[in-house]
Enzyme design. Structure first.
Site, PDB file in Angstrom:
ATOM      1  N   ASP A  89       0.863  -1.206   0.170  1.00  0.00           N
ATOM      2  CA  ASP A  89      -0.121   0.003  -0.031  1.00  0.00           C
ATOM      3  C   ASP A  89       1.004   1.337  -0.126  1.00  0.00           C
ATOM      4  O   ASP A  89       1.659   1.618   0.913  1.00  0.00           O
ATOM      5  CB  ASP A  89      -0.981   0.101   1.264  1.00  0.00           C
ATOM      6  CG  ASP A  89      -1.914   0.885   1.075  1.00  0.00           C
ATOM      7  OD1 ASP A  89      -1.792   2.151   0.504  1.00  0.00           O
ATOM      8  OD2 ASP A  89      -3.010   0.778   1.779  1.00  0.00           O
ATOM      9  N   HIS A  94      -3.879  -0.135  -2.266  1.00  0.00           N
ATOM     10  CA  HIS A  94      -4.865   0.726  -1.384  1.00  0.00           C
ATOM     11  C   HIS A  94      -6.293   0.613  -1.723  1.00  0.00           C
ATOM     12  O   HIS A  94      -6.812   1.088  -2.815  1.00  0.00           O
ATOM     13  CB  HIS A  94      -4.550   2.264  -1.453  1.00  0.00           C
ATOM     14  CG  HIS A  94      -4.984   2.971  -0.320  1.00  0.00           C
ATOM     15  ND1 HIS A  94      -4.641   3.043   0.948  1.00  0.00           N
ATOM     16  CD2 HIS A  94      -6.028   4.040  -0.355  1.00  0.00           C
ATOM     17  CE1 HIS A  94      -5.355   3.737   1.627  1.00  0.00           C
ATOM     18  NE2 HIS A  94      -6.283   4.509   0.920  1.00  0.00           N
TER      19      HIS A  94
END
Length: 526
Positions: A394, A424
């Site tokens: 992420d 994400h």
């Protein structure tokens, strides 16, 4: 001679390509070459834009991904591992779908309309809720699917197992909280679409001034201020008293959901909650240095929001200074910790009493701001199961080492699923039919179904125990208490020895959990 050859050359090349395409290994080699070339170009572009680069496997077979489940061993955790099958299947996709930056662009940054519009194949209808202080928040109900094929899937869901049916009083309401910028992302719209297909009734909560909701009071809500969300949930509870309320948040919107669960405790009215790529530490996230491209895009979007209400906000904020900020951290501090905000809070506190008054009278500086707005400030008061999904690649969150794993080891209500890839929020996964779908959507919706089934089984057990011990008269009284739509609190009978934590790869989905004594009862701490 040469003129004839050159005139026939295009036709000869076309015949040669047609012949070569008949050989599968030639086609595979060409596809692999084009993919590798595109991957190299993409890496060069990311380096030029100073974006972090991640290693992505060329095929799903090469990726040895797995889901690491971190939680306290409880009856619910054991039930989830046995029945939440999607949680045991990690998100696997090939490049470019597996690239975190590609997923962010397509699922979070891709343009969408805002407000109650026809979006993503879902029809929305809006309820505007007037709050106690005169502010307005919006509730966008996803009421129908525009795609007739998707609607057919909803009417004939495989196995006939879904939790809600079309009615004026929906059985399962899923409250969806967007990110802190208030943007309705394609990822969120796909979640609404899939939730409708499976029989849930999703409703998107828009904070004041977000998602086309009018700003009728000259201030925004702080990052972790739950007063507006609490009123919206109470409204849903009063208008749908027989419905089960669930909640799911996206990205930084988890700061609001986690704050609400902690502040309200057993009075949250929610049965379960989920956070996709959550922000656990708000101050750390604002001070964390995001890749400049994403920081710049978020700044521009936030400044457009502020500029829209510049005249009204100028009485409580230095709008001109805010519009010249170079970071989200500076904007947040100027919006909520500036001298004008202090004067406004003091004047507002005259008309407020109790909890709200104590909140407004606190010192307005950056550390004090996060003392009352950190998502996990009241984590020990959370009284409903919360599933959090995080990815190791992420690029928009601090490193995974900052995740408070101790909370998941010690609290029976928090569960953390960590994947190797997923970016994400997106968690793209190949569906086996040449397309991709969001693994996080499938996990969250199946998690809600499994938790609901678990509570139903526990309630039936409670009915039998009450009937055996107290008779039919006491049963009638206890039934109404057990069916209360508040929360289920886990009361564990602690054992002095043989405690176990689920944190290593060998503990994931492959072993039979040590049986321990748990009872799930309805209880209230506030």
């Amino acid at each position: 001679m040469w003129n004839v050859f050159f005139s026939l050359l295009p036709s000869l090349l076309l015949v040669l390509v047609t012949v070569l395409r008949r050989w599968n290994w030639i086609c595979h080699l060409a596809d692999s070459t084009v993919q590798q070339l595109g991957h190299c170009i993409w890496i060069i572009v990311c380096r030029l834009l100073k974006l972090p680069c991640f290693t992505v496997s060329g095929s799903t077979e090469e990726c040895q991904a797995e889901v690491r489940l971190i939680c306290k061993p409880t009856a619910l955790a054991s039930h989830l591992k046995k029945h939440c099958y999607t949680l045991a299947q990690p998100p696997l996709a090939r490049w470019p779908q597996a690239d975190p930056h590609f997923q962010i662009i397509t699922n979070l940054m891709w343009p969408t309309k805002e407000g109650a519009e026809l979006q993503g194949g879902v029809h929305f209808t809006r309820d505007n809720l007037l709050l106690k202080d005169g502010g307005i928040v919006a509730l966008d109900w996803a009421v129908s699917l525009m795609d007739q094929q998707a609607q057919g899937k909803r009417d004939h869901h495989p196995g006939g197992r879904f939790l809600a049916h079309h009615s004026s009083n929906p059985a399962i309401v899923v409250i969806i909280i967007p990110n802190a910028l208030g943007r309705v992302t394609p990822h969120l719209l796909m979640l609404c679409h899939k939730a409708l297909q499976q029989g849930f009734y999703p409703v998107v909560f828009h904070r004041r001034g977000h998602g086309g909701c009018p700003l009728t009071t000259p201030h925004y809500q702080e990052f972790g201020n739950t007063s507006d969300l609490a009123q919206a949930v109470a409204y849903l509870r009063s208008h749908h008293p027989s419905s089960t309320l669930l909640a799911v948040s996206e990205s930084s919107g988890s700061g609001l959901l986690l704050s609400y669960l902690g502040e309200c405790g057993s009075s949250s009215y929610l049965t379960a909650a989920a956070c996709i790529s959550p922000v656990f530490h708000g101050q750390l996230w604002f001070e964390y240095e995001l890749p400049w491209l994403y920081q710049w895009i978020a700044l521009i979007y936030r400044k457009f929001q502020i500029n829209r209400y510049a005249t009204a906000l100028s009485s409580v904020m230095d709008v001109a200074k805010i519009l010249h900020c170079n970071s989200l951290r500076d904007m947040e501090e100027l919006m909520f910790c500036a001298p004008k905000q202090s004067e406004q809070k003091i004047s507002d506190s005259v008309d407020n009493v109790g909890k709200e008054n104590s909140r407004l009278s606190v010192k307005l500086d950056w550390p004090s701001y996060w003392e009352r707005n950190e998502p996990l400030r009241d984590a020990d008061e959370v009284a409903v199961p919360v599933l959090c999904l995080c990815s190791q690649d992420d690029p928009l969150l601090p490193p995974l080492s900052t995740v408070p794993e101790g909370l998941f080891h010690n609290s029976p209500y928090f569960l953390l699923a960590v994947t190797q890839q997923g970016g994400h929020c997106s968690f793209m996964h190949e569906d086996g039919h040449g397309g991709t779908t969001s693994w996080s959507h499938s996990v969250v919706l199946e998690y809600f179904r499994v938790v609901s089934d678990f509570f139903k089984v526990e309630e039936k057990k409670g009915f039998k125990d009450v009937f055996a011990q107290r008779g039919s008269q006491s049963l009638r009284h206890s039934t109404s208490a057990v069916l209360s739509r508040r929360r289920a609190t886990l009361l564990r009978k602690e054992r002095p020895i043989r405690r176990r934590q689920i944190s290593t790869p060998s503990d994931k989905f492959t072993f039979e959990e040590e049986q321990e004594d748990f009872t799930w009862n309805r209880s209230y701490t506030r």
